[in-house]
Design a protein around this motif. Structure first.
Motif, PDB file in Angstrom:
ATOM      1  N   THR A 198      15.293 -52.927  69.136  1.00  0.00           N
ATOM      2  CA  THR A 198      14.551 -51.880  69.830  1.00  0.00           C
ATOM      3  C   THR A 198      13.364 -52.485  70.528  1.00  0.00           C
ATOM      4  O   THR A 198      12.512 -53.130  69.887  1.00  0.00           O
ATOM      5  CB  THR A 198      14.059 -50.799  68.853  1.00  0.00           C
ATOM      6  N   ILE A 199      13.322 -52.336  71.842  1.00  0.00           N
ATOM      7  CA  ILE A 199      12.148 -52.657  72.641  1.00  0.00           C
ATOM      8  C   ILE A 199      11.960 -51.470  73.574  1.00  0.00           C
ATOM      9  O   ILE A 199      12.802 -51.238  74.453  1.00  0.00           O
ATOM     10  CB  ILE A 199      12.316 -53.947  73.461  1.00  0.00           C
ATOM     11  N   ALA A 200      10.916 -50.679  73.370  1.00  0.00           N
ATOM     12  CA  ALA A 200      10.754 -49.454  74.144  1.00  0.00           C
ATOM     13  C   ALA A 200       9.307 -49.290  74.561  1.00  0.00           C
ATOM     14  O   ALA A 200       8.386 -49.550  73.770  1.00  0.00           O
ATOM     15  CB  ALA A 200      11.200 -48.243  73.336  1.00  0.00           C
ATOM     16  N   LEU A 201       9.108 -48.851  75.823  1.00  0.00           N
ATOM     17  CA  LEU A 201       7.764 -48.638  76.344  1.00  0.00           C
ATOM     18  C   LEU A 201       7.783 -47.490  77.330  1.00  0.00           C
ATOM     19  O   LEU A 201       8.648 -47.419  78.216  1.00  0.00           O
ATOM     20  CB  LEU A 201       7.256 -49.904  77.057  1.00  0.00           C
ATOM     21  N   ASP A 202       6.822 -46.584  77.181  1.00  0.00           N
ATOM     22  CA  ASP A 202       6.634 -45.485  78.130  1.00  0.00           C
ATOM     23  C   ASP A 202       5.152 -45.497  78.505  1.00  0.00           C
ATOM     24  O   ASP A 202       4.292 -45.127  77.697  1.00  0.00           O
ATOM     25  CB  ASP A 202       7.019 -44.160  77.487  1.00  0.00           C
ATOM     26  N   SER A 203       4.886 -45.956  79.764  1.00  0.00           N
ATOM     27  CA  SER A 203       3.496 -46.098  80.186  1.00  0.00           C
ATOM     28  C   SER A 203       3.338 -45.620  81.619  1.00  0.00           C
ATOM     29  O   SER A 203       4.311 -45.188  82.267  1.00  0.00           O
ATOM     30  CB  SER A 203       3.068 -47.558  80.087  1.00  0.00           C
ATOM     31  N   THR A 204       2.112 -45.686  82.108  1.00  0.00           N
ATOM     32  CA  THR A 204       1.794 -45.199  83.461  1.00  0.00           C
ATOM     33  C   THR A 204       2.633 -45.889  84.520  1.00  0.00           C
ATOM     34  O   THR A 204       3.203 -45.249  85.403  1.00  0.00           O
ATOM     35  CB  THR A 204       0.312 -45.413  83.746  1.00  0.00           C
ATOM     36  N   TYR A 205       2.753 -47.170  84.473  1.00  0.00           N
ATOM     37  CA  TYR A 205       3.399 -47.937  85.540  1.00  0.00           C
ATOM     38  C   TYR A 205       4.795 -48.424  85.175  1.00  0.00           C
ATOM     39  O   TYR A 205       5.529 -48.889  86.045  1.00  0.00           O
ATOM     40  CB  TYR A 205       2.547 -49.148  85.907  1.00  0.00           C
ATOM     41  N   LEU A 206       5.147 -48.355  83.930  1.00  0.00           N
ATOM     42  CA  LEU A 206       6.427 -48.946  83.541  1.00  0.00           C
ATOM     43  C   LEU A 206       7.015 -48.183  82.373  1.00  0.00           C
ATOM     44  O   LEU A 206       6.336 -47.909  81.377  1.00  0.00           O
ATOM     45  CB  LEU A 206       6.232 -50.423  83.153  1.00  0.00           C
ATOM     46  N   GLN A 207       8.258 -47.843  82.516  1.00  0.00           N
ATOM     47  CA  GLN A 207       9.051 -47.277  81.431  1.00  0.00           C
ATOM     48  C   GLN A 207      10.269 -48.172  81.250  1.00  0.00           C
ATOM     49  O   GLN A 207      10.936 -48.509  82.214  1.00  0.00           O
ATOM     50  CB  GLN A 207       9.509 -45.849  81.761  1.00  0.00           C
ATOM     51  N   MET A 208      10.534 -48.502  80.034  1.00  0.00           N
ATOM     52  CA  MET A 208      11.704 -49.358  79.833  1.00  0.00           C
ATOM     53  C   MET A 208      12.163 -49.277  78.387  1.00  0.00           C
ATOM     54  O   MET A 208      11.417 -48.881  77.483  1.00  0.00           O
ATOM     55  CB  MET A 208      11.398 -50.820  80.189  1.00  0.00           C
ATOM     56  N   ALA A 209      13.418 -49.669  78.200  1.00  0.00           N
ATOM     57  CA  ALA A 209      14.018 -49.810  76.875  1.00  0.00           C
ATOM     58  C   ALA A 209      14.904 -51.035  76.913  1.00  0.00           C
ATOM     59  O   ALA A 209      15.377 -51.443  77.983  1.00  0.00           O
ATOM     60  CB  ALA A 209      14.804 -48.570  76.499  1.00  0.00           C
ATOM     61  N   GLY A 210      15.124 -51.628  75.786  1.00  0.00           N
ATOM     62  CA  GLY A 210      15.957 -52.821  75.790  1.00  0.00           C
ATOM     63  C   GLY A 210      16.069 -53.452  74.429  1.00  0.00           C
ATOM     64  O   GLY A 210      15.721 -52.863  73.404  1.00  0.00           O
ATOM     65  N   ASP A 211      16.598 -54.644  74.456  1.00  0.00           N
ATOM     66  CA  ASP A 211      16.744 -55.431  73.237  1.00  0.00           C
ATOM     67  C   ASP A 211      16.755 -56.887  73.647  1.00  0.00           C
ATOM     68  O   ASP A 211      16.652 -57.221  74.835  1.00  0.00           O
ATOM     69  CB  ASP A 211      18.009 -55.035  72.473  1.00  0.00           C
ATOM     70  N   GLY A 212      16.857 -57.771  72.674  1.00  0.00           N
ATOM     71  CA  GLY A 212      16.831 -59.183  73.034  1.00  0.00           C
ATOM     72  C   GLY A 212      16.657 -60.092  71.843  1.00  0.00           C
ATOM     73  O   GLY A 212      16.684 -59.678  70.676  1.00  0.00           O
ATOM     74  N   GLN A 213      16.488 -61.337  72.190  1.00  0.00           N
ATOM     75  CA  GLN A 213      16.416 -62.391  71.176  1.00  0.00           C
ATOM     76  C   GLN A 213      15.282 -63.347  71.532  1.00  0.00           C
ATOM     77  O   GLN A 213      15.079 -63.703  72.689  1.00  0.00           O
ATOM     78  CB  GLN A 213      17.742 -63.142  71.121  1.00  0.00           C
ATOM     79  N   VAL A 214      14.532 -63.773  70.492  1.00  0.00           N
ATOM     80  CA  VAL A 214      13.428 -64.722  70.673  1.00  0.00           C
ATOM     81  C   VAL A 214      13.619 -65.858  69.674  1.00  0.00           C
ATOM     82  O   VAL A 214      13.787 -65.611  68.474  1.00  0.00           O
ATOM     83  CB  VAL A 214      12.049 -64.059  70.460  1.00  0.00           C
ATOM     84  N   ASN A 215      13.601 -67.073  70.187  1.00  0.00           N
ATOM     85  CA  ASN A 215      13.684 -68.253  69.331  1.00  0.00           C
ATOM     86  C   ASN A 215      12.260 -68.716  69.050  1.00  0.00           C
ATOM     87  O   ASN A 215      11.592 -69.288  69.922  1.00  0.00           O
ATOM     88  CB  ASN A 215      14.490 -69.356  70.025  1.00  0.00           C
ATOM     89  N   MET A 216      11.776 -68.502  67.822  1.00  0.00           N
ATOM     90  CA  MET A 216      10.383 -68.795  67.487  1.00  0.00           C
ATOM     91  C   MET A 216      10.119 -70.292  67.432  1.00  0.00           C
ATOM     92  O   MET A 216       9.010 -70.747  67.745  1.00  0.00           O
ATOM     93  CB  MET A 216      10.027 -68.162  66.134  1.00  0.00           C
ATOM     94  N   GLY A 217      11.118 -71.067  67.039  1.00  0.00           N
ATOM     95  CA  GLY A 217      10.921 -72.502  66.945  1.00  0.00           C
ATOM     96  C   GLY A 217      10.915 -73.167  68.305  1.00  0.00           C
ATOM     97  O   GLY A 217      10.055 -73.985  68.627  1.00  0.00           O
TER      98      GLY A 217
END
Length: 773
Positions: free
Chosen positions: A687-706
């Motif tokens: 879950t990646i979700a944002l509702d703001s003045t200039y940008l609305q979006m939803a999504g998902d993804g992967q982050v490699n911390m190392g």
């Protein structure tokens, strides 16, 4: 010729004739035949057996000289050795006239190489002699009494003694001391008259010292004697006058001076005398209850010009010091001035004196001290000082300390001393005899940064040991951090050089894990109002434990019920690769606090709900990030961030959609949601979700911390032909250079991977924008 003169002549002829007859008689006999007689005389006079192993010889004279070798005088039964005195060579000059009065009078006794032992046997001094009891009444074992012939009623007198190259051992209950005798002369010219002793002695092969004693009896031999003693060694001199008894008791006034007191350590090494110069003293002393104990100190005065205690406390030196004692067991008044590491100080104290210094004593102590010529510090102590045989055995004192600036101690203690100001400490300090720790009770430490109260036990030396329970109403941690030479902002904001470098964003500098291997710390703290990282927090409670290489923070709570944030941490530095367990539950963290810690520009408002439970391993933050395993959840409702912050966080998506955000102003956030899990450093965000003045979006993804890379599939809302649609945007690449794109080739390459990983494009968290697929 008168009758008187005729009478004197007759007496003279008789006396001289008798002496002459005695001399003639001595020349005709073998003295070895009379060993039993000599032994009997000594036994009767001393109660001790005399052994004559060597031959006896007698010179021909009106005052014959008897020479003997290998002579021993017995010790008391049960002593540490069988003999009290052993002599290599014995020479005694006798008085023949004294024989007429049945006295064996030795005019001069010369002893070469004597070995003398003074000790107590069953609480009886062996240097006190008792005449032998009549036959059948003696309590001396039969083996200690050699067979003797009748002594003929002779008594023994010794008028003068000369000793060379001898050794005297004092084996007393308190201690054992061995002194070499370079020369000793004893004189007792008449019965009931004075006795004089002059000696040159050697201790532990150091330079010789001299002791001279003169005594006049006040009664019998065992009664007290009026005495005078003179001592000189290593430039120091002392004179004593009073009374003394042969059993070891004494009462005397002693006066003396010592240009360099430390030179006397050659004689008294156990005392460890300091480098003290210009000493002048006068004191009244009496013996302790046990022979060999330290003397009891009465009325006294002591002063000296300077003293160097750097061997005990580096940098500590005294100037003029004076001490006065009114009576034994009374009070010592002390005044002193000195310097520590070039900083001046003065002190005044009233200290109780022990009535018996050999016992355990608790003495009243009142001390005031001032230090530093500028920004003067003041100290007061009121309590008790414990001493055992004049050795430190503990301190328990109410203490008040005020210092305008603690940084004055940096040159004296350590450059790490914090720059705190207006310090006032009050509380009870306890030091044990072993000086292993400092105990603080009912303590309050007030500074310009806040006030702490509570109790603590702090170990002295290594390893670090501390136990404390502290409370505070207000505490400015930011000011404390600054006082220790640190800045709370520097850790959160990367330096420009670091931002431009090619190294990892997460620091790969090794953490100080060795600091956990050794300390034993148990800290409990409660703070009503805390300022930390420029954020005010109501109520902090903290439980911190460090022991056996493990750190436990269980828990740290911010805020009262319900808690604003709760943190638990377990760090184990004992394995080769340290391990960490971390849990954070924060229902309402101030958003401004987070953006400020991350170095994001502009103001922020609102709260963030954050929950995470993770484990990690590694020697650095970068290594631990590459092993993160656990979960993360974040939620935020109505809030706002600066436009500049939005552009930094979502620049790739904004660029891809050609959305222009003004540099100035605020972005309103209606909803933000983030849910993910970590597996060995790989973060999967469903879950990646944002509702703001200039940008609305939803999504998902992967982050490699190392590897510090990302691959995110986002669905920002864009205006296409007047309608709001969700346009797929791929954000991927290293964290430093990640870019967003709408190119179909990228979608073809990356979209399949993301759909496979995250199960399609369905947004979770905030509601999906209208018209999204």
């Amino acid at each position: 010729m008168s009758v008187r003169r005729a009478f004197i002549g007759v007496v003279t002829v008789l006396v001289v004739g008798s002496i002459g007859a005695g001399a003639f008689f001595l020349s005709r006999i073998d003295p070895n035949d009379y060993k039993p007689e000599i032994q009997a005389v000594v036994l009767k006079a001393t109660g001790r057996a005399l052994t004559l192993d060597g031959p006896l010889s007698v010179s021909l004279s009106l005052w014959p000289v008897i020479t003997a070798e290998k002579v021993q005088l017995a010790n008391l039964p049960g002593g540490s050795r069988s003999y009290m005195v052993r002599v290599n060579q014995f020479r005694a000059q006798l008085s023949l006239p004294a024989l007429l009065w049945h006295r064996l009078e030795i005019l001069n006794l010369s002893l070469t190489g004597p070995n003398i032992l003074f000790e107590e046997v069953d609480h009886q001094p062996n240097w006190l002699f008792k005449a032998a009891q009549p036959a059948g009444a003696s309590n001396m074992p039969a083996a200690a009494t050699p067979p003797v012939k009748s002594s003929g009623g002779f008594s023994l007198r010794i008028r003068a003694v000369h000793i060379v190259n001898g050794m005297i051992t004092f084996r007393l209950p308190a201690k054992t001391t061995v002194v070499g005798v370079k020369a000793l002369d004893y004189s007792h010219s008449q019965d009931g008259g004075p006795v004089s002793i002059a000696s040159t002695l050697v201790y532990s092969d150091f330079a010789p010292f001299t002791v001279a004693v003169h005594g006049t009896p006040t009664g019998g031999v065992s009664a007290p004697w009026k005495t005078r003693l003179d001592f000189a060694a290593f430039g120091a001199t002392a004179k004593a006058a009073g009374t003394a008894s042969l059993d070891g008791s004494f009462d005397a006034t002693v006066q003396g001076q010592a240009p360099k007191l430390e030179a006397l350590n050659a004689l008294l090494p156990a005392l460890g005398l300091p480098a003290l110069h210009g000493l002048v003293f006068s004191t009244h002393v009496t013996n302790g209850p046990v022979r060999g104990d330290l003397p009891i100190i009465g009325q006294s005065s002591v002063r000296f010009g300077s003293a160097d205690f750097t061997s005990v406390i580096p940098g500590l030196q005294f100037g003029a010091v004076s001490l006065a004692v009114d009576h034994a067991g009374g009070t010592a008044q002390v005044k002193a001035a000195g310097q520590y590491q070039t900083e001046p100080f003065t002190l005044a104290a009233n200290l109780g004196m022990p009535a018996d210094p050999n016992a355990a004593n608790r003495l009243a102590l009142h001390l005031t001290a001032q230090a530093f010529a500028q920004n003067r510090a003041d100290l007061k102590l009121d309590g008790t000082l414990a001493l055992t045989s004049l050795r430190f055995a503990g301190l328990d004192a109410a203490t008040v300390l005020h210092m305008p600036a603690l940084a004055k101690l940096r040159a004296l203690v350590s450059p790490a001393v914090p720059d705190l100001t207006n310090i006032t400490f009050s509380g009870n300090i306890a030091l044990p005899a072993a000086l292993t720790q400092i105990g603080l009770t009912k303590a309050t430490l007030a500074t310009s940064s806040g006030t702490l109260a509570g109790s603590a036990t702090i170990g002295i030396g290594l390893p670090v040991r501390a136990q404390a329970q502290l409370q505070a109403q207000q505490l400015d941690v930011d000011a404390l951090i600054k006082a220790f030479g640190l800045t709370s902002d520097s850790a959160a904001k990367p330096a420009p050089a670091a931002a431009a470098s090619n190294g990892p964003l997460i620091s790969d500098t090794a953490l100080p894990w060795p600091l956990l291997r050794g300390p034993d710390i148990d800290l409990r703290a409660e703070v009503d109002r805390l300022t930390f990282l420029h954020q005010a927090w109501d109520h902090l409670s903290l439980g911190l434990r460090v022991k056996d290489g493990r750190l436990t923070l269980d828990p740290l709570r911010l805020g009262a019920s319900p808690a604003l944030a709760t943190v638990t941490l377990n760090a184990d530095a004992t394995p080769a690769i340290p391990a960490v367990q971390f849990r954070l539950s924060a229902p309402a963290l101030p958003l401004a606090f987070l953006t400020g810690r991350l170095g994001l520009p502009g103001p922020a408002a609102g709260n963030l709900a954050l929950n995470t439970v993770v484990t990690a391993q590694g020697k650095s933050l970068h290594a631990m990030a590459g092993t993160l395993t656990g979960s993360l959840s974040a939620r935020m409702g109505a809030s706002s961030i600066s436009n500049a912050t939005l552009k930094l966080l979502a620049q790739a998506s904004l660029d891809a959609l050609h959305i222009t955000v003004p540099a100035q102003g605020q972005t309103a956030i209606r909803c933000f949601a983030l849910d993910g899990s970590f597996t060995k450093g790989i973060a999967n965000f469903k879950t990646i979700a944002l509702d703001s003045t200039y940008l609305q979006m939803a999504g998902d993804g992967q982050v490699n911390m190392g590897a510090e890379t990302m691959a995110l599939k986002l669905h920002p809302m864009a205006r296409i032909v007047g309608s709001s649609v969700a346009v797929p945007v791929i954000v991927d690449g290293p964290w430093r250079t990640a870019k967003g794109t709408l190119q179909a080739s990228v979608l073809d390459k990356v979209g399949l991977l993301l759909d496979g990983l995250f199960g399609g494009d369905t947004a979770k968290g905030c509601a999906a924008p209208p018209g999204s697929s």
